[in-house]
Design an enzyme around this catalytic site. Sequence first.
Site, PDB file in Angstrom:
ATOM      1  N   GLY A  47       4.504  -1.435   7.431  1.00  0.00           N
ATOM      2  CA  GLY A  47       3.846  -0.735   8.634  1.00  0.00           C
ATOM      3  C   GLY A  47       4.675  -0.929   9.836  1.00  0.00           C
ATOM      4  N   ASP A  68       0.992  -3.286  12.798  1.00  0.00           N
ATOM      5  CA  ASP A  68       0.858  -1.726  13.116  1.00  0.00           C
ATOM      6  C   ASP A  68      -0.518  -1.450  13.443  1.00  0.00           C
ATOM      7  OD1 ASP A  68       0.093  -2.364  10.641  1.00  0.00           O
ATOM      8  OD2 ASP A  68       1.216  -0.906   9.448  1.00  0.00           O
ATOM      9  N   ASP A 110      -7.510  -3.253  11.224  1.00  0.00           N
ATOM     10  CA  ASP A 110      -8.410  -2.130  10.639  1.00  0.00           C
ATOM     11  C   ASP A 110      -9.456  -2.959  10.369  1.00  0.00           C
ATOM     12  OD1 ASP A 110      -9.235   0.389   9.737  1.00  0.00           O
ATOM     13  OD2 ASP A 110      -8.425   0.050   7.864  1.00  0.00           O
ATOM     14  N   LYS A 168      -8.624  -0.351  15.419  1.00  0.00           N
ATOM     15  CA  LYS A 168      -9.727   0.551  14.918  1.00  0.00           C
ATOM     16  C   LYS A 168     -11.271  -0.426  14.743  1.00  0.00           C
ATOM     17  CE  LYS A 168      -8.096   3.117  11.239  1.00  0.00           C
ATOM     18  NZ  LYS A 168      -8.118   3.816   9.887  1.00  0.00           N
ATOM     19  N   VAL A 183      -4.991   7.679  10.152  1.00  0.00           N
ATOM     20  CA  VAL A 183      -3.724   8.004  10.794  1.00  0.00           C
ATOM     21  C   VAL A 183      -2.330   7.544  10.074  1.00  0.00           C
ATOM     22  CG1 VAL A 183      -4.649   7.876  13.031  1.00  0.00           C
ATOM     23  CG2 VAL A 183      -3.605   5.918  12.155  1.00  0.00           C
ATOM     24  N   ASP A 202       1.423   4.688   6.634  1.00  0.00           N
ATOM     25  CA  ASP A 202       1.380   5.854   5.680  1.00  0.00           C
ATOM     26  C   ASP A 202       0.247   6.141   4.886  1.00  0.00           C
ATOM     27  OD1 ASP A 202       1.042   3.119   4.140  1.00  0.00           O
ATOM     28  OD2 ASP A 202       1.454   3.990   2.489  1.00  0.00           O
ATOM     29  N   ARG A 226       5.663   7.478   7.028  1.00  0.00           N
ATOM     30  CA  ARG A 226       6.057   6.438   7.677  1.00  0.00           C
ATOM     31  C   ARG A 226       7.035   6.658   8.827  1.00  0.00           C
ATOM     32  NH1 ARG A 226       3.848   1.654   5.581  1.00  0.00           N
ATOM     33  NH2 ARG A 226       3.799   1.494   3.410  1.00  0.00           N
TER      34      ARG A 226
END
Length: 180
Positions: free
Chosen positions: A43, A98, A101, A129, A153, A159, A165
Site C-alpha cells: 500500500g 500507508d 490502523d 486511524k 478508505v 485497496d 490502489r
Amino acid sequence: MRNDIEQILITEEQIRTKVRELADLLQEEYADKNPLFVGVLKGVVPFFADMIRAFNGPCEIDFMWISSYSGANSTGKMLVRQDVTRDIKGRHVVILEDIFDTGNSLEFTVSHLLAKKPASLKICTFLDKPERRRPGVTVKADYVGYTIPNAFVVGYGLDYNEKYRNLPFVGILKPEVYEK
Ligand code: IMP
Ligand code: MG
C-alpha cells in the site's frame, strides 16, 4: 472506478501539500544522516515514491512485505514475506507506511527491525486511524500525515480486494461495493 467512490476524503492537492510538509520535517532531522527509508508493501508504493522524491538529501531505500496468517486461527499474527535486503545495523531507519490502523502490522514491523539494531527507528505514516487501534498497542507514529475517522478508505495505494490502489486521491467506497 471513480463511480464506486462515495466521497473524496483527501484530494490530490492535499496529498501534495502534506507530502511536502512531511518531507520538510524529515529533512530537518535526517539531512546529514543518510537515512534508510523502509517501505511496507504494497500500500505504501505511491506515498513512498512521493516522499523519497520530496526528500532533498542522500538517502537509501528498502522494502518489507508482511502479511497476516490467513485461516481459521488468524489472531493478528504476522509473517515476513520479504525482509529488508540491507544490513540496517547502525543505520537511521524510517519506516514509511500507508495507514496506521489496528497497529498490528506496525507493532510487528517495529519489533522485527529493532532486533536488527538500527541506530534509530522512526515511523512516518500517511494516514492514522486512532479509533481503530487495538488496545495494548504501544507503538506510536513519529510523523503523521492525516488523522482520519473510522472509515474504510481506498486509493493512493490503499485497496479493497487489491483494487483502487491506483486512484490518485483517498476516498470512501460506496457501501454497495462491499455488498456486491
Ligand atoms: P493495521 O491494522 O494497522 O495492522 O493495518 C494493516 C493494513 O491494513 C494496512 O497496512 C492496510 O494495508 C490495511 N488497511 C487498514 N485500514 C485500511 C483502509 O481503510 N483501507 C484499506 N486498507 C486498510
Ligand atoms: Mg500497509
